[in-house]
Design a protein around this motif. Structure first.
Motif, PDB file in Angstrom:
ATOM      1  N   LEU A 208       0.818  -1.211   0.000  1.00 47.93           N
ATOM      2  CA  LEU A 208       0.000   0.000   0.000  1.00 47.93           C
ATOM      3  C   LEU A 208       0.855   1.264   0.000  1.00 47.93           C
ATOM      4  CD1 LEU A 208      -2.816  -1.030   2.523  1.00 47.93           C
ATOM      5  CD2 LEU A 208      -2.908  -0.993   0.023  1.00 47.93           C
ATOM      6  N   LEU A 209       1.939   1.268   0.770  1.00 48.94           N
ATOM      7  CA  LEU A 209       2.808   2.441   0.789  1.00 48.94           C
ATOM      8  C   LEU A 209       3.506   2.626  -0.557  1.00 48.94           C
ATOM      9  CD1 LEU A 209       3.886   4.766   2.445  1.00 48.94           C
ATOM     10  CD2 LEU A 209       5.702   3.278   3.297  1.00 48.94           C
ATOM     11  N   LEU A 210       3.915   1.526  -1.172  1.00 50.06           N
ATOM     12  CA  LEU A 210       4.511   1.608  -2.505  1.00 50.06           C
ATOM     13  C   LEU A 210       3.491   2.103  -3.525  1.00 50.06           C
ATOM     14  CD1 LEU A 210       6.889   1.065  -4.410  1.00 50.06           C
ATOM     15  CD2 LEU A 210       6.062  -1.294  -4.625  1.00 50.06           C
ATOM     16  N   LEU A 211       2.254   1.669  -3.384  1.00 47.33           N
ATOM     17  CA  LEU A 211       1.196   2.145  -4.278  1.00 47.33           C
ATOM     18  C   LEU A 211       0.982   3.644  -4.131  1.00 47.33           C
ATOM     19  CD1 LEU A 211      -1.081   1.487  -6.290  1.00 47.33           C
ATOM     20  CD2 LEU A 211      -2.571   1.065  -4.317  1.00 47.33           C
ATOM     21  N   PHE A 212       1.046   4.141  -2.897  1.00 45.83           N
ATOM     22  CA  PHE A 212       0.908   5.579  -2.675  1.00 45.83           C
ATOM     23  C   PHE A 212       2.056   6.350  -3.321  1.00 45.83           C
ATOM     24  CE2 PHE A 212       2.203   9.189   0.011  1.00 45.83           C
ATOM     25  CZ  PHE A 212       1.108  10.016  -0.191  1.00 45.83           C
ATOM     26  N   VAL A 213       3.285   5.857  -3.153  1.00 49.94           N
ATOM     27  CA  VAL A 213       4.447   6.529  -3.753  1.00 49.94           C
ATOM     28  C   VAL A 213       4.345   6.524  -5.277  1.00 49.94           C
ATOM     29  CG1 VAL A 213       6.952   6.451  -4.010  1.00 49.94           C
ATOM     30  CG2 VAL A 213       5.920   6.026  -1.776  1.00 49.94           C
ATOM     31  N   LEU A 214       3.937   5.404  -5.854  1.00 51.27           N
ATOM     32  CA  LEU A 214       3.797   5.324  -7.312  1.00 51.27           C
ATOM     33  C   LEU A 214       2.697   6.250  -7.821  1.00 51.27           C
ATOM     34  CD1 LEU A 214       4.183   1.471  -7.882  1.00 51.27           C
ATOM     35  CD2 LEU A 214       5.875   3.267  -8.302  1.00 51.27           C
ATOM     36  N   SER A 215       1.612   6.356  -7.065  1.00 50.07           N
ATOM     37  CA  SER A 215       0.531   7.257  -7.483  1.00 50.07           C
ATOM     38  C   SER A 215       0.980   8.713  -7.459  1.00 50.07           C
ATOM     39  CB  SER A 215      -0.686   7.070  -6.572  1.00 50.07           C
ATOM     40  OG  SER A 215      -0.381   7.473  -5.235  1.00 50.07           O
ATOM     41  N   GLN A 216       1.790   9.076  -6.471  1.00 52.59           N
ATOM     42  CA  GLN A 216       2.308  10.440  -6.425  1.00 52.59           C
ATOM     43  C   GLN A 216       3.283  10.705  -7.571  1.00 52.59           C
ATOM     44  OE1 GLN A 216       1.171  12.868  -4.285  1.00 52.59           O
ATOM     45  NE2 GLN A 216      -0.287  11.224  -3.888  1.00 52.59           N
ATOM     46  N   GLY A 217       4.109   9.706  -7.891  1.00 57.00           N
ATOM     47  CA  GLY A 217       5.003   9.866  -9.033  1.00 57.00           C
ATOM     48  C   GLY A 217       4.245  10.033 -10.341  1.00 57.00           C
ATOM     49  N   ALA A 218       3.183   9.237 -10.518  1.00 56.53           N
ATOM     50  CA  ALA A 218       2.364   9.373 -11.724  1.00 56.53           C
ATOM     51  C   ALA A 218       1.668  10.729 -11.767  1.00 56.53           C
ATOM     52  CB  ALA A 218       1.329   8.246 -11.770  1.00 56.53           C
ATOM     53  N   TYR A 219       1.226  11.203 -10.614  1.00 57.52           N
ATOM     54  CA  TYR A 219       0.571  12.518 -10.560  1.00 57.52           C
ATOM     55  C   TYR A 219       1.532  13.634 -10.950  1.00 57.52           C
ATOM     56  CZ  TYR A 219      -1.227  16.777  -8.419  1.00 57.52           C
ATOM     57  OH  TYR A 219      -1.618  18.076  -8.188  1.00 57.52           O
ATOM     58  N   VAL A 220       2.755  13.588 -10.417  1.00 57.43           N
ATOM     59  CA  VAL A 220       3.748  14.612 -10.762  1.00 57.43           C
ATOM     60  C   VAL A 220       4.075  14.566 -12.253  1.00 57.43           C
ATOM     61  CG1 VAL A 220       6.120  15.379 -10.377  1.00 57.43           C
ATOM     62  CG2 VAL A 220       4.724  14.667  -8.443  1.00 57.43           C
ATOM     63  N   GLY A 221       4.208  13.358 -12.803  1.00 57.54           N
ATOM     64  CA  GLY A 221       4.482  13.242 -14.231  1.00 57.54           C
ATOM     65  C   GLY A 221       3.366  13.814 -15.088  1.00 57.54           C
ATOM     66  N   ILE A 222       2.122  13.544 -14.705  1.00 58.92           N
ATOM     67  CA  ILE A 222       0.983  14.071 -15.467  1.00 58.92           C
ATOM     68  C   ILE A 222       0.928  15.595 -15.379  1.00 58.92           C
ATOM     69  CG2 ILE A 222      -1.541  14.133 -15.559  1.00 58.92           C
ATOM     70  CD1 ILE A 222      -1.512  11.207 -14.663  1.00 58.92           C
ATOM     71  N   ARG A 223       1.173  16.146 -14.190  1.00 59.46           N
ATOM     72  CA  ARG A 223       1.148  17.604 -14.041  1.00 59.46           C
ATOM     73  C   ARG A 223       2.247  18.268 -14.865  1.00 59.46           C
ATOM     74  NH1 ARG A 223      -1.421  20.108  -9.651  1.00 59.46           N
ATOM     75  NH2 ARG A 223      -0.515  21.991 -10.555  1.00 59.46           N
ATOM     76  N   CYS A 224       3.440  17.691 -14.862  1.00 55.22           N
ATOM     77  CA  CYS A 224       4.539  18.254 -15.663  1.00 55.22           C
ATOM     78  C   CYS A 224       4.212  18.195 -17.153  1.00 55.22           C
ATOM     79  CB  CYS A 224       5.835  17.506 -15.372  1.00 55.22           C
ATOM     80  SG  CYS A 224       6.470  17.713 -13.687  1.00 55.22           S
ATOM     81  N   TYR A 225       3.644  17.073 -17.592  1.00 54.92           N
ATOM     82  CA  TYR A 225       3.298  16.934 -19.009  1.00 54.92           C
ATOM     83  C   TYR A 225       2.227  17.942 -19.407  1.00 54.92           C
ATOM     84  CZ  TYR A 225       1.214  15.017 -23.235  1.00 54.92           C
ATOM     85  OH  TYR A 225       0.692  14.873 -24.498  1.00 54.92           O
ATOM     86  N   LEU A 226       1.214  18.108 -18.566  1.00 52.18           N
ATOM     87  CA  LEU A 226       0.144  19.052 -18.884  1.00 52.18           C
ATOM     88  C   LEU A 226       0.656  20.487 -18.918  1.00 52.18           C
ATOM     89  CD1 LEU A 226      -2.839  17.600 -16.813  1.00 52.18           C
ATOM     90  CD2 LEU A 226      -2.506  17.516 -19.290  1.00 52.18           C
ATOM     91  N   LYS A 227       1.565  20.830 -18.012  1.00 50.07           N
ATOM     92  CA  LYS A 227       2.092  22.192 -18.009  1.00 50.07           C
ATOM     93  C   LYS A 227       2.903  22.468 -19.262  1.00 50.07           C
ATOM     94  CE  LYS A 227       4.499  25.576 -15.190  1.00 50.07           C
ATOM     95  NZ  LYS A 227       5.139  25.855 -13.891  1.00 50.07           N
TER      96      LYS A 227
END
Length: 235
Positions: A208-227
């Protein structure tokens, strides 16, 4: 009759050419209106009163805006603090989440320990060159120097690389994700992982903790791509 008209046309043409070649530029003064505040001869009382009223209203509105901004930030901070504390209390009571946290950090410690072991083994292998030296004392010194040098370089290089990656991630995070949306995303992700951990574990066999870290990494990647996409988008 025709010759007379032609003579007149020729005369007028000559007059026109003469006027073009002998014209003189004359400057004529023109009165130009100026702004009221620049007119020293006018009564400035009305202007001064209007300016004072404008400054007063500006300061009052700026104070109201600042007060509302502080109130909004305070309310947001209290809500975030309440959400975080309740979520952490729930996390402490969740046995599955605690087990996954312990497993995550144990795996991380095992990986670091394994990496250090590989580095020491590589240092031992490289230091075996010293066995070709006939003098035992010098061979021992060379062995330990090579071992310390190789292990130190590997550990320092890995540490510097990890620090550079961390600095880069923090810079990207502050540049693209440092806002209220990110705070809500973090709280929502933590709440989902904690409250729906059992259901997630039934579907996905993942920490679960690894899933949380991966979700945050995916979120940061999506935000950078959108910007980047919005900056390059033609308007």
């Amino acid at each position: 009759m025709i010759e007379e008209c032609q003579d007149k046309i020729c005369y007028l043409t000559q007059e026109r050419d003469y006027a073009r070649t002998h014209q003189k530029i004359v400057e004529i003064p023109v009165e130009k209106p100026v702004l009221y505040e620049k007119c020293e001869a006018c009564n400035r009382t009305a202007y001064q009163n209007a300016k004072a009223k404008y400054e007063t209203q500006k300061e009052r509105l700026a104070g109201q805006y600042k007060a509302k901004t502080v109130m909004f930030q305070t309310t947001l901070f209290l809500l975030a603090w309440y959400s975080l504390t309740t979520t952490l209390f729930q996390a402490v009571q969740s046995d599955m989440f605690l087990v996954d946290c312990k497993s995550f950090f144990n795996d991380l410690a095992s990986f670091i320990q394994t990496f250090v072991g590989w580095t020491i083994d590589a240092g031992h292998s490289a230091a075996q060159i010293s066995t070709k030296i006939p003098n035992a004392f010098i061979a021992g010194m060379v062995y330990w120097l090579l071992l310390i040098l190789i292990v130190g370089i590997c550990m320092a290089g890995t540490g510097m690389l990890a620090i550079l990656i961390e600095i880069k991630v923090i810079e990207l995070y502050k540049k693209n994700c440092w806002d209220v949306i990110t705070l809500l995303m973090i709280l929502t992700s933590v709440a989902i992982v904690i409250y729906f951990g059992e259901s997630i574990k039934k579907v996905l066999s993942v920490n679960l903790l690894l899933l949380f870290v991966l979700s945050q990494g995916a979120y940061v990647g999506i935000r950078c791509y959108l910007k980047v996409w919005l900056e390059k988008r033609p308007y």
